[in-house]
Structures are given as C-alpha cells and as structure tokens.
Design an enzyme around this catalytic site. Sequence first.
Site, mmCIF file in Angstrom:
data_model
loop_
_atom_site.group_PDB
_atom_site.id
_atom_site.type_symbol
_atom_site.label_atom_id
_atom_site.label_comp_id
_atom_site.label_asym_id
_atom_site.label_seq_id
_atom_site.Cartn_x
_atom_site.Cartn_y
_atom_site.Cartn_z
ATOM 1 N N ARG A 166 11.967 -1.381 10.675
ATOM 2 C CA ARG A 166 11.041 -0.981 11.712
ATOM 3 C C ARG A 166 10.801 -1.742 12.854
ATOM 4 N NH1 ARG A 166 5.443 0.492 8.307
ATOM 5 N NH2 ARG A 166 4.601 -0.672 10.152
ATOM 6 N N ARG A 178 -8.865 1.405 9.407
ATOM 7 C CA ARG A 178 -8.401 -0.383 9.850
ATOM 8 C C ARG A 178 -9.304 -1.051 10.669
ATOM 9 N NH1 ARG A 178 -2.761 0.670 9.134
ATOM 10 N NH2 ARG A 178 -1.298 -1.170 9.629
ATOM 11 N N ARG A 199 0.326 -8.777 13.706
ATOM 12 C CA ARG A 199 -0.128 -7.650 12.824
ATOM 13 C C ARG A 199 -1.029 -8.204 11.809
ATOM 14 N NH1 ARG A 199 4.719 -4.866 10.509
ATOM 15 N NH2 ARG A 199 3.327 -3.424 9.609
ATOM 16 N N ARG A 221 11.812 -5.966 4.877
ATOM 17 C CA ARG A 221 11.684 -4.627 4.477
ATOM 18 C C ARG A 221 12.511 -3.865 5.314
ATOM 19 N NH1 ARG A 221 5.630 -2.131 4.900
ATOM 20 N NH2 ARG A 221 5.868 -2.348 7.145
ATOM 21 N N LYS A 272 0.701 -1.098 0.021
ATOM 22 C CA LYS A 272 0.030 -0.066 0.030
ATOM 23 C C LYS A 272 0.917 1.257 0.027
ATOM 24 C CE LYS A 272 -2.376 -0.703 3.790
ATOM 25 N NZ LYS A 272 -1.629 -1.904 4.250
HETATM 26 P P1 AMP Z 1 1.284 0.787 9.356
HETATM 27 O O1 AMP Z 1 2.615 1.354 8.904
HETATM 28 O O2 AMP Z 1 0.181 1.236 8.311
HETATM 29 O O3 AMP Z 1 1.508 -0.735 9.173
HETATM 30 O O4 AMP Z 1 0.909 1.110 10.659
HETATM 31 C C1 AMP Z 1 2.077 0.830 11.760
HETATM 32 C C2 AMP Z 1 1.091 0.765 13.100
HETATM 33 O O5 AMP Z 1 0.435 1.943 13.490
HETATM 34 C C3 AMP Z 1 0.037 -0.420 12.934
HETATM 35 O O6 AMP Z 1 0.726 -1.590 13.319
HETATM 36 C C4 AMP Z 1 -0.889 0.202 14.094
HETATM 37 O O7 AMP Z 1 -0.398 0.059 15.561
HETATM 38 C C5 AMP Z 1 -0.608 1.738 13.968
HETATM 39 N N1 AMP Z 1 -1.697 2.356 12.870
HETATM 40 C C6 AMP Z 1 -1.657 2.616 11.772
HETATM 41 N N2 AMP Z 1 -2.791 2.989 11.192
HETATM 42 C C7 AMP Z 1 -3.713 2.732 12.018
HETATM 43 C C8 AMP Z 1 -5.054 2.748 12.164
HETATM 44 N N3 AMP Z 1 -5.825 3.094 11.161
HETATM 45 N N4 AMP Z 1 -5.789 2.480 13.369
HETATM 46 C C9 AMP Z 1 -5.230 2.063 14.399
HETATM 47 N N5 AMP Z 1 -3.829 1.718 14.392
HETATM 48 C C10 AMP Z 1 -3.185 2.384 13.337
#
Ligand code: AMP
Length: 218
Positions: free
Chosen positions: A162, A90, A173, A129, A15
């Site tokens: 990360r 989400r 996740r 990654r 994404k």
């Molecule tokens: P991502 O980079 O999108 O994988 O997000 C990393 C982390 O940020 C996720 O595992 C969540 O802990 C938090 N996070 C990001 N977006 C959301 C969301 N829309 N709702 C809740 N937690 C989020």
Amino acid sequence: MAMRLILLGPPGAGKGTQAKLISGRRGIPQISTGDILRQAVADGTPLGKEAKGHMDRGALVPDEVVIGLIRDRLAQPDCAKGYILDGFPRTVAQAQALDAMLGAMGTPLHHVVAVHVEEEALVERLSGRRTCSQCQRPYHVRFNLPKTEGVCDACGGGLLQRDDDREETVRRRLSVYRQQTEPLLAYYKGAGLLKELVGEGKIEEIAEQIDRIIGHAR
Ligand code: AMP
C-alpha cells in the site's frame, strides 16, 4: 443473536487480520472504512477523489465523510446480525456520531476490543506488509507469507505494498493515531465497553483471546 464489535488499535496492530478471522467464524461482516475508501479511490468515485489526498499523506479523511459512509453501510441488511468495525471510529467526534446512530437504531455496541502493540513492532509490521490488490487480505514479507510468492492464498490476486505503508507515511499515521484515536480508549473505558489485549504473538492465539473476550453472541 447479534454481535456488534469495534476493534480499536494503531495501524499495524492486526485489526484487519483479526476482523477477517472473526467475520469468517461468526458470519458477521467486517466493516473496514480503510478498505471502503481504498475501493472508492480505485474506482475513481467522488468519495475516492475526496479521500485520496488525505490517505496518501497518512492523515485522516474528514469526519463527516467517514460518518456518512458508515451510516450507509450500517443500514445494509447484512448488518442486522451484527458487524466488526475495523478502523472506525478514529476520532471522538466519530465515536459520538456512532453512539447517536446506534442509539437511534436501538442497537448498542457489545464490545470494544483494544489491541496494543509496541511502536517499533508496528513500524516493522506495516513497512513489511503486503496486501492483496483484489480482496485486501494482508500478508507480511517475514511473518505471514503466502503459499506462492506474490499471490493471494484466498483469491489468487496479486500482492502489493500500500502507498501509505512506506516508512515515513507509517510514522505519520502512528502520530495521527496517538493524537486523534488514542483518546477513544478513555472514551470507551468510561462507557464500560473497553476490553484490552496485547496483539503480539501468533495470529491464531490472539484470535482465541478475542474469542474468549467477546464470548457468545447476545
Ligand atoms: P486503514 O486501512 O484503516 O489503515 O485506513 C487507511 C486510511 O484511510 C487512513 O490512514 C485514513 O486516511 C483513512 N481512514 C480509514 N478509516 C478512517 C476513519 N475512520 N476516519 C478517517 N480516516 C480514515
């Protein structure tokens, strides 16, 4: 001619990579709640302090926190020409809050593009990654190498793994995705907005498919 788009899919589906490409081509911002939250953690703000524990565990940050964050972000002037939401919504509660917000603003979504990738491929992608510590651009130790090892092509920043891309957190996740985010496929299908594609293959070919799906701005 605004274009308001959601990219939906599990962690590791690409994404962020695709959102950056579309953002560059169409001149609309990529809004990644994950990037905003990581920046808040790095800056040590109250938002970052609240989010960090959830993120480190691979759990979701509470709905009201991310909904508030998106509400502020969508009110910024650069969102007038549209945006790509990457990693939000989400949960069904987040999707409903977004609908209410956009309804009140009179700016409905145009497309929700769901990117499907097999689970084992996701684990391989996420655990390999590397992410630019400055601009967040993603790389991969096998599939998407920078020109100079350890250095971001775009901004020269250092590449890091990360914390939540370690294998056990990745599995967590993915299970959170299946339980809390996958119901959004049915939600947006019901709304007549869902377009689906398989996110395996060359980055550029997937970008072309997305371009065809979303067509011209309206
Ligand atoms: P991502 O980079 O999108 O994988 O997000 C990393 C982390 O940020 C996720 O595992 C969540 O802990 C938090 N996070 C990001 N977006 C959301 C969301 N829309 N709702 C809740 N937690 C989020």
